[in-house]
Write a protein that holds these residues in place. Structure first.
Motif, PDB file in Angstrom:
ATOM      1  N   LEU A 181      -1.987   0.833  -4.815  1.00  0.00           N
ATOM      2  CA  LEU A 181      -1.101   0.035  -5.660  1.00  0.00           C
ATOM      3  C   LEU A 181       0.331   0.222  -5.186  1.00  0.00           C
ATOM      4  N   PHE A 182       0.987  -0.881  -4.880  1.00  0.00           N
ATOM      5  CA  PHE A 182       2.391  -0.854  -4.452  1.00  0.00           C
ATOM      6  C   PHE A 182       3.253  -1.412  -5.584  1.00  0.00           C
ATOM      7  N   LEU A 183       4.220  -0.601  -6.017  1.00  0.00           N
ATOM      8  CA  LEU A 183       5.103  -0.999  -7.107  1.00  0.00           C
ATOM      9  C   LEU A 183       6.528  -1.151  -6.591  1.00  0.00           C
ATOM     10  N   PRO A 184       7.203  -2.262  -6.937  1.00  0.00           N
ATOM     11  CA  PRO A 184       8.590  -2.439  -6.493  1.00  0.00           C
ATOM     12  C   PRO A 184       9.515  -1.401  -7.115  1.00  0.00           C
ATOM     13  N   ALA A 185      10.685  -1.275  -6.526  1.00  0.00           N
ATOM     14  CA  ALA A 185      11.707  -0.421  -7.123  1.00  0.00           C
ATOM     15  C   ALA A 185      12.169  -1.049  -8.441  1.00  0.00           C
ATOM     16  N   GLY A 186      12.554  -0.216  -9.386  1.00  0.00           N
ATOM     17  CA  GLY A 186      13.040  -0.718 -10.670  1.00  0.00           C
ATOM     18  C   GLY A 186      12.058  -0.471 -11.787  1.00  0.00           C
ATOM     19  N   ASP A 187      12.469  -0.883 -12.976  1.00  0.00           N
ATOM     20  CA  ASP A 187      11.692  -0.600 -14.174  1.00  0.00           C
ATOM     21  C   ASP A 187      10.586  -1.609 -14.424  1.00  0.00           C
ATOM     22  N   ASP A 195      -4.696  -8.113  -3.658  1.00  0.00           N
ATOM     23  CA  ASP A 195      -4.634  -8.564  -2.269  1.00  0.00           C
ATOM     24  C   ASP A 195      -5.892  -8.121  -1.518  1.00  0.00           C
ATOM     25  N   MET A 196      -6.590  -9.093  -0.894  1.00  0.00           N
ATOM     26  CA  MET A 196      -7.841  -8.779  -0.207  1.00  0.00           C
ATOM     27  C   MET A 196      -7.905  -9.489   1.142  1.00  0.00           C
ATOM     28  N   TYR A 197      -8.537  -8.816   2.100  1.00  0.00           N
ATOM     29  CA  TYR A 197      -8.791  -9.432   3.400  1.00  0.00           C
ATOM     30  C   TYR A 197     -10.283  -9.725   3.545  1.00  0.00           C
ATOM     31  N   GLY A 198     -10.724  -9.941   4.776  1.00  0.00           N
ATOM     32  CA  GLY A 198     -12.043 -10.514   4.995  1.00  0.00           C
ATOM     33  C   GLY A 198     -13.130  -9.509   5.302  1.00  0.00           C
ATOM     34  N   ASP A 199     -14.113  -9.982   6.091  1.00  0.00           N
ATOM     35  CA  ASP A 199     -15.310  -9.180   6.301  1.00  0.00           C
ATOM     36  C   ASP A 199     -15.128  -8.096   7.355  1.00  0.00           C
ATOM     37  N   GLU A 200     -13.860  -7.801   7.751  1.00  0.00           N
ATOM     38  CA  GLU A 200     -13.623  -6.642   8.606  1.00  0.00           C
ATOM     39  C   GLU A 200     -13.696  -5.345   7.817  1.00  0.00           C
ATOM     40  N   GLY A 201     -13.600  -5.437   6.483  1.00  0.00           N
ATOM     41  CA  GLY A 201     -13.752  -4.265   5.636  1.00  0.00           C
ATOM     42  C   GLY A 201     -12.561  -3.327   5.709  1.00  0.00           C
ATOM     43  N   GLY A 202     -12.673  -2.210   4.995  1.00  0.00           N
ATOM     44  CA  GLY A 202     -11.619  -1.209   5.002  1.00  0.00           C
ATOM     45  C   GLY A 202     -10.448  -1.589   4.115  1.00  0.00           C
ATOM     46  N   GLU A 205      -3.205  -2.792   4.107  1.00  0.00           N
ATOM     47  CA  GLU A 205      -2.140  -2.646   3.115  1.00  0.00           C
ATOM     48  C   GLU A 205      -0.859  -3.416   3.410  1.00  0.00           C
ATOM     49  N   PHE A 206      -0.645  -3.891   4.634  1.00  0.00           N
ATOM     50  CA  PHE A 206       0.712  -4.329   4.986  1.00  0.00           C
ATOM     51  C   PHE A 206       1.170  -5.560   4.205  1.00  0.00           C
ATOM     52  N   ARG A 207       0.234  -6.457   3.839  1.00  0.00           N
ATOM     53  CA  ARG A 207       0.665  -7.610   3.044  1.00  0.00           C
ATOM     54  C   ARG A 207       1.024  -7.176   1.627  1.00  0.00           C
ATOM     55  N   SER A 208       0.274  -6.229   1.079  1.00  0.00           N
ATOM     56  CA  SER A 208       0.578  -5.723  -0.262  1.00  0.00           C
ATOM     57  C   SER A 208       1.948  -5.066  -0.308  1.00  0.00           C
ATOM     58  N   SER A 209       2.259  -4.267   0.702  1.00  0.00           N
ATOM     59  CA  SER A 209       3.553  -3.582   0.696  1.00  0.00           C
ATOM     60  C   SER A 209       4.699  -4.580   0.830  1.00  0.00           C
ATOM     61  N   LEU A 210       4.496  -5.639   1.606  1.00  0.00           N
ATOM     62  CA  LEU A 210       5.535  -6.668   1.707  1.00  0.00           C
ATOM     63  C   LEU A 210       5.670  -7.444   0.401  1.00  0.00           C
ATOM     64  N   PHE A 216       6.561  -8.015  -6.437  1.00  0.00           N
ATOM     65  CA  PHE A 216       5.239  -8.054  -7.046  1.00  0.00           C
ATOM     66  C   PHE A 216       4.633  -6.659  -7.107  1.00  0.00           C
ATOM     67  N   ALA A 217       3.909  -6.382  -8.187  1.00  0.00           N
ATOM     68  CA  ALA A 217       3.055  -5.196  -8.226  1.00  0.00           C
ATOM     69  C   ALA A 217       1.760  -5.589  -7.540  1.00  0.00           C
ATOM     70  N   ALA A 218       1.530  -5.072  -6.345  1.00  0.00           N
ATOM     71  CA  ALA A 218       0.446  -5.559  -5.481  1.00  0.00           C
ATOM     72  C   ALA A 218      -0.609  -4.483  -5.288  1.00  0.00           C
ATOM     73  N   LEU A 219      -1.847  -4.837  -5.606  1.00  0.00           N
ATOM     74  CA  LEU A 219      -2.982  -3.936  -5.447  1.00  0.00           C
ATOM     75  C   LEU A 219      -3.771  -4.345  -4.214  1.00  0.00           C
ATOM     76  N   SER A 220      -3.711  -3.516  -3.167  1.00  0.00           N
ATOM     77  CA  SER A 220      -4.508  -3.739  -1.964  1.00  0.00           C
ATOM     78  C   SER A 220      -5.920  -3.258  -2.246  1.00  0.00           C
TER      79      SER A 220
END
Length: 444
Positions: A181-187, A195-202, A205-210, A216-220
């Motif tokens: 879970l990536f949370l932005p700075a601030g309150d 956020d999900m990718y394809g059948d490569e599995g695993g 995270e890089f799109r979630s962090s961006l 956005f509060a982004a859950l990879s």
């Protein structure tokens, strides 16, 4: 007397006829290259300028980067200095090399494995807290990507970060849900996105962090081949994704009432299922997805959507050993395959469908048309379509290096993803802005 005067004047005349010493030339400035900002976010443009060249001087600009395993990637472009001996990549055109035309970020999105490296690898960050470091070189004359470049006259270093200061990364082990879970700075609170990718599995995270750097509060969210999740994609239970949606919706840093989801490939298809069946999900961004369930059966309570299969007899292999799976998936439009269709007409939320018209992984443009046709059949207009000519399968955040052929993580063979580098790069830049606008609009 006049002879004596003439004799005395002879040395003076000789001195006048002697060549004058050359006038001192103005000292030539040293060549310099400046990339600004030298450290910035990976989804932001940089400005690259070269100064101190001779007017019209031909030079090659090269970019070199290494991934976290030490694999080298490089790109190059041919330029000519203007009348002042300067270059500005925002206004000056490349005449050859890895790309042509005015492309301010061409050196970055055209990075490809160096000649001595294994081909078909992608330059993607495995860790979001370490920047991708790129060196930019200026060489005399024009040289091809894998040829020995001319003399080096200037260089600069650039850091491309995937996480902004203040963004928090929290490794998640909540019930059966795994991820980051990536949370932005601030309150906050912030709009929440899965956020999900394809059948490569695993875990990717890089799109979630961006997304977190953009508010956005982004859950990879991985769904197989990670920690104690199933190792292979055999079957899926939508309850796992329901748990993730409820966790994010109820998080104190997430504003409600609903959350969004963004997915690529198989992840896009799961996004369609989530917005269809889960009331917590109110907005779905589906990149290069299929409107039917594929590969693995999807269960939800007593319901099962069988997965369409790939016919390996329809896979072609080029002389270079590249696999083309474009025609291999069973036809979703075939009435016999209707049990696999996701009943997206039941969704109350909004869809953003993003496709590349040269996707060779599968027929994502056709699948988007099937989805839109189904929605309109039921009187629904809760969708937007972004369709990009010349773009391939994996449309990532901007300036991510284009990769027409990539090694399949599961199969270990090179698979054709399609696309043309410049068109794909432009699709990534445009769609990233539209995706954020869509999510902000529908997540309040």
């Amino acid at each position: 007397m006049w002879r004596a005067a003439a004799a005395a004047a002879a040395p003076a005349r000789a001195l006048c006829r002697a060549p004058l010493p050359p006038a001192p030339q103005p000292r030539r400035r040293a060549v310099s290259v400046a990339v600004s900002p030298a450290a910035g976010l990976a989804d932001e443009r940089v400005e690259t300028r070269v100064a101190g060249l001779s007017p019209g001087q031909p030079v090659t600009l090269r970019a070199v980067a290494a991934d976290e395993r030490g694999c080298l990637f490089q790109s190059c472009a041919h330029y000519r200095a203007d009348s002042r001996g300067e270059l500005h990549l925002g206004t000056d055109a490349s005449h050859g090399g890895s790309y042509t035309g005015v492309e301010p970020m061409g050196l970055f999105w055209s990075l490809a494995p160096a000649g001595m490296e294994r081909p078909y690898q992608r330059l993607l960050p495995r860790s979001t807290d370490v920047p991708t470091k790129v060196e930019v070189f200026v060489h005399e004359s024009h040289s091809l990507p894998d040829a020995l470049p001319g003399p080096l006259v200037a260089k600069a270093k650039v850091e491309r970060w995937f996480t902004a200061p203040g963004v928090r990364r929290i490794r998640l082990k909540e019930g059966r849900v795994r991820g980051s879970l990536f949370l932005p700075a601030g309150d906050g609170p912030f709009p929440g996105v899965i956020d999900m990718y394809g059948d490569e599995g695993g875990l990717i995270e890089f799109r979630s962090s961006l997304l977190a750097t953009r508010g956005f509060a982004a859950l990879s969210l991985p769904y197989f081949d990670f920690e104690d999740l199933p190792k292979v994609l055999k079957e899926l239970k939508l309850e796992y994704f329901e748990d993730a949606a409820r966790f994010l919706q109820r998080h104190p840093k997430v504003k409600g009432p609903g959350v969004g989801v963004i997915g690529t490939g198989k992840g896009a298809e799961l996004a369609l299922s989530m917005i269809t069946f889960l009331p917590e999900v109110v907005a779905a961004v589906c990149i290069s997805g299929c409107s039917s369930n594929t590969v693995a059966d999807l269960h939800y309570g007593e319901m099962t959507l069988p997965g369409l299969r790939f016919d390996m007899n329809k896979v072609s292999v080029s002389d270079a050993g590249v696999f083309d799976v474009f025609d291999a998936l069973e036809d979703p439009a075939n009435p016999a395959n209707s049990p696999s269709a996701i009943p997206i007409e039941k969704a109350e939320g909004h869809f953003l469908l993003v496709v590349g018209e040269d996707d060779h992984m599968w027929k994502s443009s056709l699948y988007a048309e099937l989805a839109i046709s189904r929605l309109r059949q039921y009187g629904k207009e809760n969708f937007e379509l972004l369709s990009y000519p010349g773009a391939g399968h994996r449309i990532d955040p901007p300036y991510t290096p284009f990769c027409k052929v990539a090694l399949d993580r599961v199969l270990g063979v090179p698979v054709l993803g399609g696309g043309e580098s410049k068109a794909h790069a432009h699709a990534q830049e445009h769609s990233w802005r539209k995706i954020q606008e869509f999510l902000h609009l529908h997540l309040g």
